[in-house]
Design a protein around this motif. Structure first.
Motif, PDB file in Angstrom:
ATOM      1  N   GLY A  86     -12.930   4.356  22.461  1.00 53.62           N
ATOM      2  CA  GLY A  86     -14.178   4.796  21.831  1.00 53.62           C
ATOM      3  C   GLY A  86     -14.266   4.420  20.368  1.00 53.62           C
ATOM      4  N   SER A  87     -13.119   4.372  19.690  1.00 59.38           N
ATOM      5  CA  SER A  87     -13.117   4.029  18.267  1.00 59.38           C
ATOM      6  C   SER A  87     -12.135   2.903  17.973  1.00 59.38           C
ATOM      7  N   GLY A  88     -11.691   2.215  19.009  1.00 63.64           N
ATOM      8  CA  GLY A  88     -10.704   1.153  18.858  1.00 63.64           C
ATOM      9  C   GLY A  88     -11.298  -0.159  18.375  1.00 63.64           C
ATOM     10  N   PRO A  89     -10.437  -1.160  18.237  1.00 65.89           N
ATOM     11  CA  PRO A  89     -10.891  -2.474  17.763  1.00 65.89           C
ATOM     12  C   PRO A  89     -11.755  -3.181  18.812  1.00 65.89           C
ATOM     13  N   PHE A  90     -12.532  -4.136  18.331  1.00 70.88           N
ATOM     14  CA  PHE A  90     -13.398  -4.908  19.214  1.00 70.88           C
ATOM     15  C   PHE A  90     -12.571  -5.918  20.011  1.00 70.88           C
ATOM     16  N   ILE A  91     -12.961  -6.123  21.257  1.00 72.13           N
ATOM     17  CA  ILE A  91     -12.294  -7.079  22.131  1.00 72.13           C
ATOM     18  C   ILE A  91     -12.496  -8.484  21.561  1.00 72.13           C
ATOM     19  N   GLY A  92     -11.423  -9.273  21.616  1.00 69.72           N
ATOM     20  CA  GLY A  92     -11.463 -10.635  21.094  1.00 69.72           C
ATOM     21  C   GLY A  92     -10.460 -10.795  19.964  1.00 69.72           C
ATOM     22  N   PRO A  93     -10.494 -11.949  19.293  1.00 69.89           N
ATOM     23  CA  PRO A  93      -9.541 -12.175  18.208  1.00 69.89           C
ATOM     24  C   PRO A  93      -9.853 -11.293  16.993  1.00 69.89           C
ATOM     25  N   ASN A  94      -8.813 -10.693  16.423  1.00 69.97           N
ATOM     26  CA  ASN A  94      -8.926  -9.833  15.245  1.00 69.97           C
ATOM     27  C   ASN A  94      -7.815 -10.192  14.263  1.00 69.97           C
ATOM     28  N   THR A  95      -8.151 -10.270  12.991  1.00 70.88           N
ATOM     29  CA  THR A  95      -7.139 -10.394  11.947  1.00 70.88           C
ATOM     30  C   THR A  95      -6.626  -8.996  11.651  1.00 70.88           C
ATOM     31  N   VAL A  96      -5.310  -8.870  11.513  1.00 72.06           N
ATOM     32  CA  VAL A  96      -4.685  -7.571  11.278  1.00 72.06           C
ATOM     33  C   VAL A  96      -4.314  -7.446   9.804  1.00 72.06           C
ATOM     34  N   GLN A  97      -4.717  -6.336   9.202  1.00 68.01           N
ATOM     35  CA  GLN A  97      -4.367  -6.035   7.818  1.00 68.01           C
ATOM     36  C   GLN A  97      -3.641  -4.686   7.803  1.00 68.01           C
ATOM     37  N   ILE A  98      -2.512  -4.619   7.117  1.00 70.79           N
ATOM     38  CA  ILE A  98      -1.723  -3.387   7.052  1.00 70.79           C
ATOM     39  C   ILE A  98      -1.634  -2.942   5.600  1.00 70.79           C
ATOM     40  N   PHE A  99      -1.975  -1.690   5.380  1.00 73.00           N
ATOM     41  CA  PHE A  99      -1.984  -1.113   4.043  1.00 73.00           C
ATOM     42  C   PHE A  99      -1.080   0.119   4.007  1.00 73.00           C
ATOM     43  N   GLY A 100      -0.265   0.217   2.960  1.00 78.40           N
ATOM     44  CA  GLY A 100       0.525   1.420   2.742  1.00 78.40           C
ATOM     45  C   GLY A 100      -0.308   2.427   1.977  1.00 78.40           C
ATOM     46  N   SER A 101       0.177   3.665   1.949  1.00 76.58           N
ATOM     47  CA  SER A 101      -0.521   4.721   1.237  1.00 76.58           C
ATOM     48  C   SER A 101       0.430   5.366   0.243  1.00 76.58           C
ATOM     49  N   GLY A 102      -0.079   5.699  -0.933  1.00 81.03           N
ATOM     50  CA  GLY A 102       0.772   6.332  -1.944  1.00 81.03           C
ATOM     51  C   GLY A 102       1.815   5.361  -2.453  1.00 81.03           C
ATOM     52  N   THR A 103       3.072   5.738  -2.338  1.00 82.65           N
ATOM     53  CA  THR A 103       4.164   4.906  -2.858  1.00 82.65           C
ATOM     54  C   THR A 103       4.600   3.820  -1.874  1.00 82.65           C
ATOM     55  N   GLU A 104       4.043   3.810  -0.692  1.00 83.44           N
ATOM     56  CA  GLU A 104       4.433   2.830   0.321  1.00 83.44           C
ATOM     57  C   GLU A 104       3.706   1.509   0.054  1.00 83.44           C
ATOM     58  N   ILE A 105       4.457   0.520  -0.361  1.00 85.34           N
ATOM     59  CA  ILE A 105       3.903  -0.773  -0.754  1.00 85.34           C
ATOM     60  C   ILE A 105       4.008  -1.753   0.420  1.00 85.34           C
ATOM     61  N   VAL A 106       2.910  -2.475   0.639  1.00 86.54           N
ATOM     62  CA  VAL A 106       2.895  -3.552   1.630  1.00 86.54           C
ATOM     63  C   VAL A 106       2.424  -4.804   0.904  1.00 86.54           C
ATOM     64  N   ALA A 107       3.150  -5.907   1.085  1.00 88.83           N
ATOM     65  CA  ALA A 107       2.797  -7.163   0.426  1.00 88.83           C
ATOM     66  C   ALA A 107       1.386  -7.603   0.814  1.00 88.83           C
ATOM     67  N   VAL A 108       0.674  -8.224  -0.139  1.00 85.09           N
ATOM     68  CA  VAL A 108      -0.721  -8.637   0.101  1.00 85.09           C
ATOM     69  C   VAL A 108      -0.844  -9.631   1.248  1.00 85.09           C
ATOM     70  N   ARG A 109       0.212 -10.368   1.546  1.00 86.20           N
ATOM     71  CA  ARG A 109       0.129 -11.326   2.657  1.00 86.20           C
ATOM     72  C   ARG A 109       0.010 -10.626   4.006  1.00 86.20           C
ATOM     73  N   PHE A 110       0.235  -9.300   4.016  1.00 84.99           N
ATOM     74  CA  PHE A 110       0.070  -8.517   5.247  1.00 84.99           C
ATOM     75  C   PHE A 110      -1.227  -7.699   5.240  1.00 84.99           C
TER      76      PHE A 110
END
Length: 135
Positions: A86-110
């Motif tokens: 009901g609230s999931g991603p759309f069917i088909g190809p999707n680019t995935v972006q992962i973001f940390g919150s607070g002190t959790e750092i994720v490199a911009v390439r992700f």
């Protein structure tokens, strides 16, 4: 007066029946909206590790290749994420972006510079992201 009382009772019965019909229709629509699943979305779940450890808190965003559809953000908690169709991603190809919150750092390439694309299929999907880096 007896005639007037009967007319008033008949009017009240009509109001009651009409109200019950409207309530029944509203209830049916509400139930239908809560159980239907959009045909162009899918359920997904998985795990996210940053530098080999669970990403405690953050978001995973699925950006559809079809630009007429909006990105879908799913919260990550204790290294896992889960959303229904009901609230999931759309069917088909999707680019995935992962973001940390607070002190959790994720490199911009992700996240903002991510090139990671996955294919979301109809039904349930399972995708783990275990090689995410903070630098």
């Amino acid at each position: 007066t007896t005639k007037r009382i009967r007319q008033e009772q008949a009017r009240l019965r009509m109001v009651l029946v009409g109200s019950l019909v409207v309530l029944g229709i509203a209830l049916a629509i509400g139930i239908w909206l809560s159980v239907r699943t959009p045909g162009d979305r899918a359920a997904i779940e998985g795990n996210v590790k940053v530098d080999g450890a669970d990403l405690e808190k953050g978001n995973i965003v699925f950006v559809p290749e079809d630009k007429s559809k909006s990105p879908v953000s799913v919260p990550i908690t204790r290294g896992g994420y889960l959303t229904g169709s009901g609230s999931g991603p759309f069917i088909g190809p999707n680019t995935v972006q992962i973001f940390g919150s607070g002190t959790e750092i994720v490199a911009v390439r992700f996240n903002t510079e991510s090139k990671k694309t996955i294919e979301i299929k109809a039904g349930a999907n399972k995708e783990d992201f275990l090689d995410v880096m903070s630098k």
